[in-house]
Motif scaffolding. Structure first.
Motif, PDB file in Angstrom:
ATOM      1  N   ASN A  27     -47.716 -43.852 -11.315  1.00 24.17           N
ATOM      2  CA  ASN A  27     -47.959 -42.452 -10.943  1.00 24.17           C
ATOM      3  C   ASN A  27     -49.290 -41.933 -11.466  1.00 24.17           C
ATOM      4  O   ASN A  27     -49.933 -41.099 -10.822  1.00 24.17           O
ATOM      5  CB  ASN A  27     -46.820 -41.571 -11.480  1.00 24.17           C
ATOM      6  N   TYR A  84     -36.853 -42.827   4.004  1.00 24.32           N
ATOM      7  CA  TYR A  84     -37.922 -42.761   3.004  1.00 24.32           C
ATOM      8  C   TYR A  84     -39.216 -43.363   3.535  1.00 24.32           C
ATOM      9  O   TYR A  84     -40.297 -42.771   3.385  1.00 24.32           O
ATOM     10  CB  TYR A  84     -37.514 -43.481   1.722  1.00 24.32           C
ATOM     11  N   SER A  88     -42.062 -40.472   3.936  1.00 27.45           N
ATOM     12  CA  SER A  88     -43.059 -40.483   2.865  1.00 27.45           C
ATOM     13  C   SER A  88     -44.480 -40.541   3.415  1.00 27.45           C
ATOM     14  O   SER A  88     -45.409 -40.001   2.812  1.00 27.45           O
ATOM     15  CB  SER A  88     -42.814 -41.652   1.906  1.00 27.45           C
ATOM     16  N   SER A 119     -46.126 -30.056  -3.226  1.00 29.15           N
ATOM     17  CA  SER A 119     -45.794 -30.896  -2.079  1.00 29.15           C
ATOM     18  C   SER A 119     -46.092 -30.184  -0.757  1.00 29.15           C
ATOM     19  O   SER A 119     -46.326 -28.975  -0.726  1.00 29.15           O
ATOM     20  CB  SER A 119     -44.308 -31.293  -2.121  1.00 29.15           C
ATOM     21  N   VAL A 206     -38.397 -36.055   0.086  1.00 26.13           N
ATOM     22  CA  VAL A 206     -39.447 -36.837  -0.566  1.00 26.13           C
ATOM     23  C   VAL A 206     -40.426 -35.821  -1.148  1.00 26.13           C
ATOM     24  O   VAL A 206     -40.992 -35.013  -0.409  1.00 26.13           O
ATOM     25  CB  VAL A 206     -40.176 -37.768   0.418  1.00 26.13           C
ATOM     26  N   HIS A 208     -42.701 -34.463  -5.146  1.00 24.04           N
ATOM     27  CA  HIS A 208     -43.438 -34.869  -6.344  1.00 24.04           C
ATOM     28  C   HIS A 208     -42.998 -34.082  -7.580  1.00 24.04           C
ATOM     29  O   HIS A 208     -43.804 -33.380  -8.198  1.00 24.04           O
ATOM     30  CB  HIS A 208     -44.938 -34.672  -6.112  1.00 24.04           C
ATOM     31  N   TYR A 212     -43.897 -36.990 -10.690  1.00 29.97           N
ATOM     32  CA  TYR A 212     -43.269 -38.260 -10.305  1.00 29.97           C
ATOM     33  C   TYR A 212     -43.402 -38.337  -8.784  1.00 29.97           C
ATOM     34  O   TYR A 212     -42.504 -37.960  -8.037  1.00 29.97           O
ATOM     35  CB  TYR A 212     -41.805 -38.318 -10.761  1.00 29.97           C
ATOM     36  N   TYR A 213     -44.569 -38.816  -8.361  1.00 29.42           N
ATOM     37  CA  TYR A 213     -44.962 -38.714  -6.956  1.00 29.42           C
ATOM     38  C   TYR A 213     -44.075 -39.568  -6.037  1.00 29.42           C
ATOM     39  O   TYR A 213     -43.661 -40.666  -6.387  1.00 29.42           O
ATOM     40  CB  TYR A 213     -46.420 -39.126  -6.798  1.00 29.42           C
ATOM     41  N   TYR A 214     -43.807 -39.011  -4.863  1.00 30.37           N
ATOM     42  CA  TYR A 214     -43.032 -39.669  -3.812  1.00 30.37           C
ATOM     43  C   TYR A 214     -41.658 -40.132  -4.311  1.00 30.37           C
ATOM     44  O   TYR A 214     -41.231 -41.253  -4.116  1.00 30.37           O
ATOM     45  CB  TYR A 214     -43.841 -40.807  -3.189  1.00 30.37           C
ATOM     46  N   THR A 215     -40.975 -39.182  -4.959  1.00 29.21           N
ATOM     47  CA  THR A 215     -39.601 -39.393  -5.408  1.00 29.21           C
ATOM     48  C   THR A 215     -38.637 -39.020  -4.286  1.00 29.21           C
ATOM     49  O   THR A 215     -38.850 -38.044  -3.567  1.00 29.21           O
ATOM     50  CB  THR A 215     -39.322 -38.527  -6.652  1.00 29.21           C
ATOM     51  N   SER A 217     -34.692 -38.098  -3.015  1.00 28.13           N
ATOM     52  CA  SER A 217     -33.366 -37.623  -3.417  1.00 28.13           C
ATOM     53  C   SER A 217     -32.552 -37.270  -2.181  1.00 28.13           C
ATOM     54  O   SER A 217     -33.100 -37.054  -1.100  1.00 28.13           O
ATOM     55  CB  SER A 217     -33.463 -36.421  -4.359  1.00 28.13           C
ATOM     56  N   SER A 247     -42.195 -30.049  -6.466  1.00 25.75           N
ATOM     57  CA  SER A 247     -41.564 -30.297  -5.164  1.00 25.75           C
ATOM     58  C   SER A 247     -41.801 -29.147  -4.199  1.00 25.75           C
ATOM     59  O   SER A 247     -41.433 -29.247  -3.020  1.00 25.75           O
ATOM     60  CB  SER A 247     -40.051 -30.495  -5.335  1.00 25.75           C
TER      61      SER A 247
END
Length: 299
Positions: A27, A84, A88, A119, A206, A208, A212-215, A217, A247
């Motif tokens: 990251n 994803y 992404s 984001s 997707v 950040h 914590y980029y490109y997470t 959930s 985010s």
């Protein structure tokens, strides 16, 4: 025997390749460092719109309709991994950047690049980006003392663009629509659904959170409600998928890979008898219908 050994060797190589399909990203090096170094080059080039320049045309509302070339709605159900991989690419980092120029007690001027990543997502392959009003406002506001040189959009592959214009904004619905110049490159845009989600529908994000980029959930729609914000009623969806600071402006995605909403805020719900006891976190999002109305009708 030779054929068997050869086949086993190929199988081992193939298995190893597949196992490394998703690499562990760094990251700091892949995103944090790239964001600041590339933003610095943009600032030094002079081909940017400063916060003061952008503030001159930025409003809480009062924008007209926009001409947006939306991507085609997807109807095939995807696996989470497919969602994803697809989403992404159309998810971006939106950040203000600049040199604060402050002088410390030793008389040394701060020359480092300050960034505040949030984001966003692409809705038109020619460079139209959605994020939150509060993200755009965070750049132009007079309270921003450290990062007023450029507002940037960075793609997943590290390509960076300066924001040329804020096309539209809506304080009540916490939406902002930005324009970048991709210089002829067709960007990966995300389709936006016309029908609002229902309680119980699955959702994916997707974003950040806290750099914590490109997470990724997932969760579901847990509630649909209205509230007053900036003197106007607005509709919101609550979801159970996780997101956090950073985010802001991320897309809420359905099981087909379409945008069904936009992240806006979280609210900690505490026990009425003890403010120190958190019982639940409400995660509020703006339904896609509010974004489409802003685009088609203005405000």
């Amino acid at each position: 025997m030779k054929n068997i050994i050869k086949s086993l060797f190929v199988l081992v190589i193939l298995t190893s390749f597949l196992a490394q399909g998703q690499r562990f990203k760094n990251n700091i090096l892949q995103y944090k460092v790239k964001l600041s170094t590339k933003a610095e080059k943009l600032i030094d080039s002079g081909n940017v719109v400063s916060a003061d320049e952008m503030a001159a045309t930025f409003k809480d509302d009062g924008y007209g309709p926009l001409d947006v070339n939306f991507a085609k709605i997807k109807n095939k159900k995807l696996t989470p991994a497919q969602i994803y991989a697809s989403v992404s690419e159309g998810t971006v980092i939106v950040s203000s950047a600049g040199r604060c120029g402050e002088v410390n007690e030793q008389g040394v001027e701060c020359k480092r690049i300050h960034t505040y990543p949030a984001s966003g997502y692409i809705i038109d392959s020619e460079g139209i980006i959605v994020t939150n009003y509060h993200v755009a406002n965070g750049y132009v506001t007079k309270y921003n003392k450290t990062s007023r040189d450029v507002l940037v959009v960075m793609l997943k592959d590290g390509t960076i663009f300066p924001v040329k214009e804020i096309l539209s904004a809506d304080k009540s619905n916490d939406l902002a629509i930005l324009k970048i110049d991709p210089k002829g490159v067709k960007l990966p845009s995300l389709p936006v659904v016309k029908k609002d989600a229902e309680i119980g529908d699955p959702v994916f994000i997707v974003s950040h959170p806290k750099q914590y980029y490109y997470t990724f959930s997932s969760g579901m729609v847990t509630d649909k409600f209205s509230e007053i914000n900036a003197g106007k009623y607005r509709n919101l969806m609550a979801i159970s998928a996780d997101f956090a600071a950073g985010s802001s402006g991320a897309a809420i995605i359905d099981q087909f890979g379409n945008v069904m909403g936009t992240v806006t805020y979280t609210k900690t719900l505490q026990h009425s008898d003890d403010d120190s006891k958190t019982q639940m976190v409400l995660k509020a999002t703006i339904p896609a219908s509010s974004l489409l109305k802003l685009i088609k009708e203005g405000n």
